[in-house]
Design an enzyme around this catalytic site. Structure first.
Site, PDB file in Angstrom:
ATOM      1  N   GLU A  28       0.928  -1.052  -0.090  1.00 15.48           N
ATOM      2  CA  GLU A  28      -0.195   0.094   0.045  1.00 15.48           C
ATOM      3  C   GLU A  28       1.008   1.261   0.026  1.00 15.48           C
ATOM      4  O   GLU A  28       0.566   2.177  -0.583  1.00 15.48           O
ATOM      5  CB  GLU A  28      -0.853   0.088   1.315  1.00 15.48           C
ATOM      6  CG  GLU A  28      -2.018   1.029   1.139  1.00 15.48           C
ATOM      7  CD  GLU A  28      -3.390   1.042   1.620  1.00 15.48           C
ATOM      8  OE1 GLU A  28      -4.070   2.062   1.660  1.00 15.48           O
ATOM      9  OE2 GLU A  28      -3.501  -0.075   2.222  1.00 15.48           O
ATOM     10  N   THR A  29       2.046   1.215   0.900  1.00 11.98           N
ATOM     11  CA  THR A  29       2.748   2.451   0.761  1.00 11.98           C
ATOM     12  C   THR A  29       3.577   2.615  -0.690  1.00 11.98           C
ATOM     13  O   THR A  29       3.421   3.885  -1.193  1.00 11.98           O
ATOM     14  CB  THR A  29       3.879   2.118   1.677  1.00 11.98           C
ATOM     15  OG1 THR A  29       3.425   1.949   2.998  1.00 11.98           O
ATOM     16  CG2 THR A  29       4.845   3.220   1.604  1.00 11.98           C
TER      17      THR A  29
END
Length: 115
Positions: free
Chosen positions: A39-40
């Site tokens: 997700e980062t």
């Protein structure tokens, strides 16, 4: 988490993360840590795609964990699959130091004007 960015552009984001400190009780990379890495880097790509004055907000992530990692670093590569005005989707491949796939993830972000 110890995430280090190696490359960042709207089309592709690459980062690595140490396994140490990101393990579950059995001493293997925590699946949640893989999702954090995915997700980062995916949301970073989406934010770069969205551009100034806009923001990316994750709306869906999935992950398939293929093998465990017990030491060293894992590297995530997020590749843009779709980049529109309101939605951006990234395919994320996470591999160990031997190039073996640890996790495959897909992230979709909603793109909106910053408040």
């Amino acid at each position: 988490m110890g995430i280090e960015f190696l490359e960042a552009a709207a089309e592709r984001v690459v980062a690595r993360m140490p396994v140490k400190g990101n393990t579950q009780p059995y001493g293997i990379l925590h699946g949640g840590a893989s999702c954090v890495l995915a997700e980062t880097i995916g949301s970073t790509g989406a934010a770069l795609h969205a551009g100034p004055g806009r923001q990316a907000v994750g709306v869906e992530i999935n992950a398939t964990h293929h093998r465990s990692a017990t030491s060293g670093y894992v590297t995530g590569v997020a590749t843009r699959l779709h980049g529109g005005r309101s939605i951006a989707t990234y395919d994320i491949e996470i591999t160990d130091e031997d190039g073996r796939r640890v996790c495959t993830s897909r992230l979709t972000c909603m793109l909106r004007d910053a408040k």
